[in-house]
Each structure stands twice: as C-alpha cells, then as structure tokens.
Write an enzyme that holds these catalytic residues in place. Structure first.
Site, PDB file in Angstrom:
ATOM      1  N   HIS A 236     -69.119 -16.964  46.010  1.00  0.00           N
ATOM      2  CA  HIS A 236     -68.530 -17.002  45.093  1.00  0.00           C
ATOM      3  C   HIS A 236     -68.042 -18.311  44.546  1.00  0.00           C
ATOM      4  O   HIS A 236     -67.727 -19.213  45.100  1.00  0.00           O
ATOM      5  CB  HIS A 236     -66.922 -16.036  45.364  1.00  0.00           C
ATOM      6  CG  HIS A 236     -66.175 -15.895  44.159  1.00  0.00           C
ATOM      7  ND1 HIS A 236     -65.411 -16.631  43.455  1.00  0.00           N
ATOM      8  CD2 HIS A 236     -65.880 -14.536  43.836  1.00  0.00           C
ATOM      9  CE1 HIS A 236     -64.834 -16.180  42.838  1.00  0.00           C
ATOM     10  NE2 HIS A 236     -64.776 -14.887  42.662  1.00  0.00           N
ATOM     11  N   ARG A 256     -60.833 -18.369  34.867  1.00  0.00           N
ATOM     12  CA  ARG A 256     -61.665 -18.502  33.768  1.00  0.00           C
ATOM     13  C   ARG A 256     -61.679 -17.466  32.714  1.00  0.00           C
ATOM     14  O   ARG A 256     -61.812 -17.780  31.641  1.00  0.00           O
ATOM     15  CB  ARG A 256     -63.127 -18.434  34.472  1.00  0.00           C
ATOM     16  CG  ARG A 256     -63.617 -19.724  35.275  1.00  0.00           C
ATOM     17  CD  ARG A 256     -64.770 -19.730  36.013  1.00  0.00           C
ATOM     18  NE  ARG A 256     -64.412 -18.881  37.276  1.00  0.00           N
ATOM     19  CZ  ARG A 256     -65.584 -18.148  37.687  1.00  0.00           C
ATOM     20  NH1 ARG A 256     -66.601 -17.941  37.067  1.00  0.00           N
ATOM     21  NH2 ARG A 256     -65.148 -17.481  38.907  1.00  0.00           N
TER      22      ARG A 256
END
Ligand SMILES: Cc1cc2nc3c(=O)[nH]c(=O)nc-3n(C[C@H](O)[C@H](O)[C@H](O)COP(=O)(O)OP(=O)(O)OC[C@H]3O[C@@H](n4cnc5c(N)ncnc54)[C@H](O)[C@@H]3O)c2cc1C
Length: 607
Positions: A236, A256
């Site tokens: 990840h 994000r």
C-alpha cells in the site's frame, strides 16, 4: 519424551480470524467436534483491523451489479493469473455469506430504505463494499465469535502451533506451546484447517499485526504442501514511517482523496512525472485540475496521486532510491497545503480526516493541518499462499485445508480492496464444510497414529534457543536484519541481481537463526517466541524471493525493473514452491487450466 497436554478433535482449525471462525462454525454445524487455536486472545485476530468493507455483489446501491461483474473485476484486478474457479465461487457466494452475517447479528450501515449500504472501492465497478463505518473487521469478528461460541467449539487461546503431525501422507494433528505458560500442547485431529493470515512481518514496513509471521504458510510447506503465487505481495503506498514504533501503520487513501499531495525533498509533486500511458486520458495534467477533482468537479480528471496502489508505491520508491526522500526514508504527504485554497482548511481536515488527525497528533506529534506527514509504502497483504482445491480448499496434503489470507488463488497477481473479507467468509465456510466431510469419511479412517518421534523432535527444536542461552544471537536482531533485507532487495521494485543477493543473505540469516538463543524461562517469554518465528519468516521470505526470480515479467504486485513489461506467455502459469526431498526449496510452474467458455464470455461482456 516431552511433557504436554493432549486434546482431541475431529477438525482442528488453526487461526481465529474471519476465515478460521467461519470454518469452525461450519465444521461444527456439520456435527463434528471442533478445536480452534489462536496465538492471541479470541477476538484479537488481525481481521479486527479491516476497515473499508466486505465486497459482495448485493446490488443494493447500484442494481447493475451482479456476480458476473464482480467476477470480471476480480480477474482483471488479478491480471488473469487467478484461480478462475475460486474467483467464480467467490463472486457467486459472497452475497449469501454477507446476508448470513447480517442474520447472525452484524450491524451493517444502511441505505435509506433499510438495506445493507455499499461503498465504492478501487477496482470495483459499482459500489460493492458492505461496511460498518470504518470498523467492518471488528464487527465481522464480533458477529462470528458470538455465533461460534454457542456452537460448542473448544477454543485454545494464546497457543502457537509449531508443527503439523503426519501419519504417512496424511495430517493427523498439530503440536504447539502456550504463549503464557510455555507448556506444550498436542492436538490430535482427523482434519486440520489452516487460517493463519499473512506474512507482513517479513518486511521492515508493514500494516500487518505481530501475528503475521507466515506460520500457516510454513506449517503447510514443512508438511509437504505446495505454496503458490508467493511473488505477489501487495504494498500500500502510504504507511506511517516515523517514529519507528508506528512504522507501517496505514494512512488512508482518503487523505489523497481530500486533496493531499505527494512531494519529494525538493518540494516537487513527482507523481506528475510518471503517468502510465493507459491512464493518461483519465488523469489530470495540472495541479489545478487535480484539486478540482478532489472537490467534486465532475469535469475534472483525477490527480496522479490517485493512480493505482502498485504504481504510486513504485513512484515513491524511485524518489527514495534516487536520493529525493524525506529525512526518515519516505516522501511527504501534504494535506495542509489546502489552506492556500480553503479559508477554513484546518477545520475541514479535522472534520473529514478525524482519525488521521488524531493518529499523527498522538503517535508522531505532527499536526497534519499545519505540516506534511512522512509516508512510505507499507507491506499490506500477500496474494500467495497454500495451493488449494478451489471447491474444497484442501491442500496437496490429504486432510490439510487452508482458507483466508494464508491460502492462494482467488486474487491472482493483485487483490482488490474488500475481496479479502468476502474471501474469508466464502472459503472459510467451504474449508470447514469439506474438512468436516473429510473427518467423517473413510479417508480419515480411525484417528491416525501420532508418531512420538515427531513430537520429541518438535519439542527439542522448540527448546534449542534456551540451550544456546542469552549468549546466542539475539532473535530480534536476526528478525530486524531479515526485515531490512527483504524491504531493500525483494520489495516493491525488484531485479534479478538484488534478489540473488537476497538468497545469499537468507542463507546467512538461516545460520544466524540457528545460533539464536534466549535467557529466562518458558513463561511468557517474547524473545523465545521471536526465536521460533524466525524459521517461518525465513521460509516465506525464501519462497517470495525464489518465486519472484522465476517470474521474469512485471504483473500486479510483482514489479521488476529488469523486466518492466507484462509478458503474455507468463499469464499461462502459476509458480509453486515446495520442499524438495533433500530439504531444499524447489520452484515449479503449473499451467493454469483453460477457462470454460461461459466464464470467458462473462469477461468479454464486462470489458
Ligand atoms: C489495516 C488493514 C485494513 C484492512 N482492511 C480491509 C478491508 O477493509 N477489507 C478487506 O477485505 N480486507 C482488508 N484488509 C485485509 C484483511 O484484513 C486480511 O486479509 C484478513 O483479515 C485476514 O484474515 P484471516 O482470517 O485470513 O487471518 P487473521 O484474521 O489474521 O487471523 C489469523 C489467525 O491465525 C492465528 N495464528 C497465526 N499463526 C498461528 C499459529 N502458529 N498458531 C496458532 N494460531 C496462529 C492468529 O492468532 C489469528 O487468530 C485490511 C488489512 C489491514 C492490515
């Protein structure tokens, strides 16, 4: 002859996460006696950490969804080296398994008309993840535990299995130790289900819990079973990297999604420098457009920070390797910059990302409304595991079954988020059902003979670290060296010379592990536990390295900068590792059986 307690069950399930609990419930419902062993307390398995949800084509939020779309999404995500039969069973059966969980009391979030709510997730065409806020795993474990506890399952908590016992070809039990008191335990069983989770602790940076030392993979390997797809490890892109005590803890993609940007030490938004050709048309080519996308402007394209996990991870590693990393060896993830766009930015960040705000404030003394976070890729999941029959979950060793993260097949080269929790339910159930069937069948015969020599040998091996004493190698030092090496040489970006070096390092680390010693006594002695874990960590690391060397292409979670392209010829096989007659690790390739026409058609239709 070691001193040990003895237990006898028809089916022994090793692991009490989602897969193990579901298997135990099913086996018990079939009328056999069931024992459930776990390293931690019941309810504390890694599954409790799962957040986003369970993927199942319930079609509650978008009625275009169905098992065929889910099947096609899973195969595309896995880049077509999945076990297609497992992907089919999973997509077909996941909705029933979720509804069953609901009937057993799981409190899912709801649509306005009272059905199970589903959310969007990467790689799933429609909103598909049944969830309970961001604590779905906790609710899953709570529900399965409540349900299972009334089925008469015998639970052996805080007990680590160190070896499987065999009678001829067949598995007939397991041997382990109580973590608290250090006493040995012998379990006789007619069938054994492995549900021990993953291997993340073989890497320096991981989102995985302390339990993920590859035990089930190694127990199966040592018992003669095949491991498959071990080269496919999922990283990840954003885990915490500082301070060391919290290294690897997940930083949600939501940061994000809300406008957070990745920068290197020169302040450059490096994700704009490397947008893959096949995503170029869907990706913003300037910062303003990327920002508008995060604020819900449907005419804008997504910022490059929201490209797929494997790609973002690789870009981060490139920055670090080329000397543009942050002080603690990551890159900067900055959400505080949005104050240039929003007058009430601090308030927005605290409202939309409350757990991230608290996570960084409390664990790293960083106020994310004012300063950037330091992040780096974190080892998150292993697609590889025990090779099983798709329908029954039996491994290549009679009487030995595997389910959940420790089994391989359903995910191919890359797992879609949410597909693990549904995998646990679908294949946990199947493993329990078929293990019970095996235990009742003639194949299991009478309870197999337990070979005292196997027990003596296992007990002796387990006690060797005490014989070497505290003057031996410190087990934690060997573990740290292994984690550092795997991170650097068999991590996100790989190549043959580095992986060959990794194999040499592994040989040296094995020698060090053989010298590992501990002081004190057997009562709750974490150093001793760490010394025993080393064999498992080294075995899975070697399987990952050897398989990754053999796959001379890049696919899904496996990226090689010396073979950066996908090779169509490599889509026809899976890589197997198994213990050879001389005890060394063999690498083999098995052809993927041709997919039936009707499933091919499903994939074509869903393109
Ligand atoms: C932070 C985070 C968030 C995630 N979110 C999601 C999500 O939203 N959706 C999703 O689908 N997936 C998610 N995942 C992945 C998913 O949580 C795991 O893949 C899954 O929970 C694994 O379940 P399991 O039953 O296979 O193993 P686990 O839940 O890990 O259980 C393993 C069990 O085996 C026992 N065990 C291990 N070794 C031994 C031994 N030697 N002897 C005895 N017992 C042993 C352990 O004690 C434990 O009880 C997430 C992962 C992480 C790290």
């Amino acid at each position: 002859m070691p001193d040990y307690q003895q237990h006898e069950h028809d089916v022994l399930v090793i692991g009490a996460g989602g897969a193990g609990l579901r298997a135990a419930i099913e086996a018990s419902a079939a009328g056999v006696s069931v024992g459930l062993v776990c390293k931690s307390l019941l309810g504390k398995a890694h599954t409790v950490m799962a957040e986003g949800g369970i993927a199942a084509a319930l079609a509650n939020v978008d009625d275009r969804d169905n098992w065929k779309v889910h099947f096609a999404d899973t195969m595309r995500g896995g880049q077509y080296v999945n076990n297609w039969r497992m992907a089919e069973l999973h997509a077909r059966e996941a909705p029933d398994r979720v509804r069953e969980l609901e009937a057993w009391g799981a409190m899912f979030d709801r649509t306005t008309d009272g059905r199970i709510l589903q959310r969007n997730f990467g790689g799933h065409r429609y909103p598909r993840l049944a969830h309970v806020g961001d604590r779905t795993g906790l609710e899953m474990i709570r529900t399965l535990q409540d349900h299972g506890i009334h089925q008469g399952i015998d639970v052996h908590m805080e007990c680590t299995i160190v070896t499987l016992l065999k009678d001829g070809d067949r598995v007939v039990g397991a041997f382990g130790y109580e973590r608290e008191r250090g006493r040995f335990k012998l379990f006789r069983a007619r069938a054994v289900v492995l549900a021990t989770g993953g291997v993340g602790r073989a890497y320096k940076i991981t989102s995985n819990s302390w339990e993920y030392t590859g035990d089930g993979h190694t127990l199966a390997y040592d018992a003669g079973a095949d491991l498959m797809d071990m080269e496919f490890v999922q990283f990840h892109p954003t885990g915490m990297i500082w301070p060391p005590s919290v290294c690897g803890i997940l930083v949600t993609e939501g940061v994000r999604g809300e406008g957070g940007v990745l920068r290197n030490s020169q302040g450059r938004r490096f994700m704009f420098d490397d947008i893959p050709e096949n995503y170029r048309a869907q990706t913003a080519d300037n910062e303003d457009e990327g920002w508008r996308y995060t604020q819900g402007d449907k005419s804008a394209r997504r910022p490059p920070e929201l490209l797929t996990r494997d790609h973002v991870s690789r870009c981060i590693v490139r920055e670090i390797k080329e000397g543009r990393g942050s002080p603690h060896g990551g890159v900067f993830l900055d959400i505080s910059w949005i104050k240039a766009r929003l007058p009430n930015a601090a308030e927005v960040i605290r409202k939309k990302l409350p757990s991230m705000y608290h996570q960084f404030k409390q664990l790293a003394d960083i106020d994310i409304t004012r300063e950037p976070m330091e992040v780096g890729p974190t080892t998150h999941y292993i697609m590889g595991g025990v090779r099983v029959n798709a329908d029954t979950q039996m491994s290549t060793v009679p009487g030995l079954f595997a389910a959940g993260e420790c089994a391989a097949g359903i995910n191919g080269a890359n797992r879609l988020g949410g597909n693990s929790l549904s995998d646990l339910l679908v294949f946990g159930k199947r493993a329990g059902e078929f293990a019970a069937q095996f235990a009742k069948s003639e194949k299991a015969g009478t309870n197999g003979d337990i070979d005292v020599q196997q027990i003596d040998a296992a007990a002796q091996r387990a006690l060797e670290p005490f014989e070497r004493g505290p003057q031996g190698e410190a087990p934690y030092q060997v573990q740290y060296a292994l984690q550092e090496m795997m991170q650097n040489l068999v991590g996100i970006v790989r190549n043959e010379p580095e992986m060959t070096r990794a194999l040499e390092c592994l040989a040296r680390l094995r020698e060090r592990a053989a010298r590992a010693g501990v002081g004190g006594n057997r009562e709750y002695n974490p150093g001793w536990h760490a010394a025993l874990d080393l064999h498992n960590l080294l075995t899975v690391s070697e399987a990952i390295a050897r398989s990754a060397i053999d796959r001379r292409e890049s696919r899904g979670g496996h990226f090689r900068d010396d073979c950066p392209e996908k090779d169509a010829a490599c889509a026809s096989f899976n890589i197997i590792t198994r213990k050879g007659r001389d005890g060394s690790m063999e690498v083999d390739r098995v052809s993927i059986p041709p997919m039936p026409e009707e499933l091919k058609k499903v994939i074509e239709e869903m393109k």
